[in-house]
Design a protein around this motif. Structure first.
Motif, PDB file in Angstrom:
ATOM      1  N   UNK A  63      60.059  67.469  44.378  1.00 59.14           N
ATOM      2  CA  UNK A  63      60.182  67.496  42.903  1.00 59.14           C
ATOM      3  C   UNK A  63      61.595  67.023  42.481  1.00 59.14           C
ATOM      4  N   UNK A  64      62.721  67.106  43.486  1.00 54.64           N
ATOM      5  CA  UNK A  64      63.920  66.718  42.951  1.00 54.64           C
ATOM      6  C   UNK A  64      64.265  65.198  43.598  1.00 54.64           C
ATOM      7  N   UNK A  65      63.020  64.490  44.325  1.00 56.94           N
ATOM      8  CA  UNK A  65      63.191  63.100  44.898  1.00 56.94           C
ATOM      9  C   UNK A  65      62.137  62.252  44.383  1.00 56.94           C
ATOM     10  N   UNK A  66      61.033  62.724  44.111  1.00 54.81           N
ATOM     11  CA  UNK A  66      59.937  61.849  43.551  1.00 54.81           C
ATOM     12  C   UNK A  66      59.434  62.341  42.284  1.00 54.81           C
ATOM     13  N   UNK A  67      59.548  61.492  41.436  1.00 57.21           N
ATOM     14  CA  UNK A  67      59.159  61.779  39.936  1.00 57.21           C
ATOM     15  C   UNK A  67      58.069  60.935  39.275  1.00 57.21           C
ATOM     16  N   UNK A  68      57.242  60.267  40.315  1.00 52.39           N
ATOM     17  CA  UNK A  68      56.168  59.358  39.780  1.00 52.39           C
ATOM     18  C   UNK A  68      54.965  60.018  39.882  1.00 52.39           C
ATOM     19  N   UNK A  69      54.096  59.740  38.970  1.00 54.95           N
ATOM     20  CA  UNK A  69      52.739  60.209  39.077  1.00 54.95           C
ATOM     21  C   UNK A  69      51.874  59.496  40.036  1.00 54.95           C
ATOM     22  N   UNK A  70      50.612  59.882  40.210  1.00 60.64           N
ATOM     23  CA  UNK A  70      49.584  59.128  40.967  1.00 60.64           C
ATOM     24  C   UNK A  70      48.502  58.599  40.025  1.00 60.64           C
ATOM     25  N   UNK A 118      47.949  63.026  38.261  1.00 58.97           N
ATOM     26  CA  UNK A 118      48.736  64.262  38.479  1.00 58.97           C
ATOM     27  C   UNK A 118      50.104  63.880  38.893  1.00 58.97           C
ATOM     28  N   UNK A 119      51.036  64.652  38.632  1.00 59.03           N
ATOM     29  CA  UNK A 119      52.412  64.290  39.082  1.00 59.03           C
ATOM     30  C   UNK A 119      52.428  64.403  40.809  1.00 59.03           C
ATOM     31  N   UNK A 120      53.040  63.527  41.542  1.00 57.11           N
ATOM     32  CA  UNK A 120      53.340  63.859  43.074  1.00 57.11           C
ATOM     33  C   UNK A 120      53.862  65.048  43.350  1.00 57.11           C
ATOM     34  N   UNK A 121      54.799  65.547  42.483  1.00 55.94           N
ATOM     35  CA  UNK A 121      55.630  66.654  42.720  1.00 55.94           C
ATOM     36  C   UNK A 121      54.936  68.107  42.324  1.00 55.94           C
ATOM     37  N   UNK A 122      54.003  67.734  41.469  1.00 54.11           N
ATOM     38  CA  UNK A 122      53.030  68.803  41.236  1.00 54.11           C
ATOM     39  C   UNK A 122      52.242  69.134  42.771  1.00 54.11           C
ATOM     40  N   UNK A 123      51.623  68.112  43.156  1.00 57.27           N
ATOM     41  CA  UNK A 123      50.942  68.342  44.414  1.00 57.27           C
ATOM     42  C   UNK A 123      51.905  68.990  45.566  1.00 57.27           C
ATOM     43  N   UNK A 124      53.156  68.496  45.454  1.00 64.06           N
ATOM     44  CA  UNK A 124      54.024  68.882  46.636  1.00 64.06           C
ATOM     45  C   UNK A 124      55.250  69.121  45.902  1.00 64.06           C
ATOM     46  N   UNK A 125      55.507  70.181  45.669  1.00 61.44           N
ATOM     47  CA  UNK A 125      56.655  70.921  44.573  1.00 61.44           C
ATOM     48  C   UNK A 125      57.918  70.469  45.411  1.00 61.44           C
TER      49      UNK A 125
END
Length: 352
Positions: free
Chosen positions: A55-62, A45-52
């Motif tokens: 979204x503008x700062x962390x583009x990495x996947x877990x 999952x994308x980190x920003x999907x878990x914590x929207x």
């Protein structure tokens, strides 16, 4: 600093409250870069999907947890995992040259028998555990500077130990009289769903739990015994408060010298923490509130003496997710790297 010059850091257990606080702090740190996010149930999952809001700062996947991948990318690894998992990874990471900071209980105990008594399970990492340093900088700053593996304290022990340490170190109280009454917000229970943490259960209510058997008790006693130079047992009672962040720990103990007054103890505390930028000793008659520390790595301490009972009462307030968890881990890393202890850590609280 150019991104290539920043120290690459990984977080295992990135989706929990400790992990998300670490991500936020790392994004603001001038000498670190986030090179790896690891998780089990959240892998893929994308980190920003878990914590929207990231979204503008962390583009990495877990990513799924893999020691080889972590060691290849990272010089430092934060293990923000449930108890009993970090010890299975830490030895391999250290062998591959990584510095490891464990936010669970796995490396907080100098005696693994104590760990097994309170947490259960078998351990095969004795050679690694013996080299772990307890990560409370205000007490073990010089040892942390040389450490490869740090066992970061729990939030209750952090607040309680900072309150009681000067008294035990200088033999000012009868150690057998120490009583710790502590209260924590609901985030201290983690992000996993628990019935007791539901709004309908916790709101408008206050209750004790883990009475006479809470797992933080032996951790507190271990450090108290080290400070006092002899075995110390404490009475520790935690309570759940219907708020999200914060711990208030109130410590009671009988003074050896009943002639000591509040002003004497404030002078002693101020001197004891004179080189500790994150501990703030409050003036006469001022007592800490959790809101003052919210969002910061600060610990506020107030001291009072009751001449009727010859007892000292020390009150300590922290943010359980920052000074009690992620912020303290980053404070330790700053020391391990020879940087300023305050680097990249928040000093201004949320208020109101």
């Amino acid at each position: 600093m150019d991104d290539l010059e920043r120290l690459p850091v990984g977080i295992v257990g990135a989706s929990g409250y400790g992990g998300v606080q670490l991500v936020r702090l790392l994004m603001d740190h001038p000498k670190l870069k986030l090179a790896y996010l690891g998780g089990d149930s959240s892998a893929g999952k994308s980190f920003s999907d878990l914590y929207p809001h990231f979204g503008n700062f962390v583009n990495q996947a877990i990513e799924s947890v893999d020691v080889e991948t972590i060691a290849e990318r990272c010089k430092v690894v934060f293990l923000s995992l449930p108890n009993g998992l970090a010890w299975k990874m830490a030895p391999a990471l250290i062998e591959k040259g990584c510095k490891v900071l464990d936010l669970s209980a796995d490396y907080r105990f100098s005696n693994l028998d104590t760990y097994k008594t309170w947490y259960g399970g078998d351990r095969t990492d004795g050679e690694t555990a013996v080299n772990a340093v307890y990560g409370l900088p205000e007490l073990y700053r010089e040892r942390i500077k040389e450490a490869q593996l740090v066992g970061c304290p729990g939030c209750y022990p952090t607040a309680s130990l900072l309150a009681i340490s000067p008294l035990l170190k200088q033999g000012l109280v009868l150690s057998e009289t120490v009583i710790i009454d502590a209260k924590s917000g609901t985030s201290g229970g983690g992000r996993q769903a628990k019935t007791s943490m539901l709004l309908a259960e916790a709101d408008n209510s206050l209750g004790a739990y883990g009475v006479a058997r809470h797992r933080h008790t032996p951790e507190i006693e271990q450090i108290c015994s080290d400070l006092a130079g002899h075995e110390v047992l404490v009475q520790f009672t935690p309570h759940l408060i219907p708020m999200v962040r914060g711990i208030l720990s109130t410590v009671y103990a009988t003074l050896r010298d009943p002639g000591l007054v509040r002003e004497d103890l404030i002078t002693i505390y101020t001197a004891f923490y004179r080189s500790s930028p994150w501990v703030k000793i409050l003036p006469n008659g001022v007592y800490p509130q959790t809101k003052w520390a919210a969002g910061t790595n600060l610990c506020y301490i107030g001291v009072e003496v009751d001449p009727r009972t010859d007892r000292v009462i020390v009150m300590s307030a922290i943010d359980n997710l920052i000074k009690g968890q992620a912020g303290q881990a980053l404070q330790c890393l700053n020391l391990m790297m020879g940087w300023e202890e305050t680097l990249g850590l928040p000093q201004m609280g949320f208020y109101p």
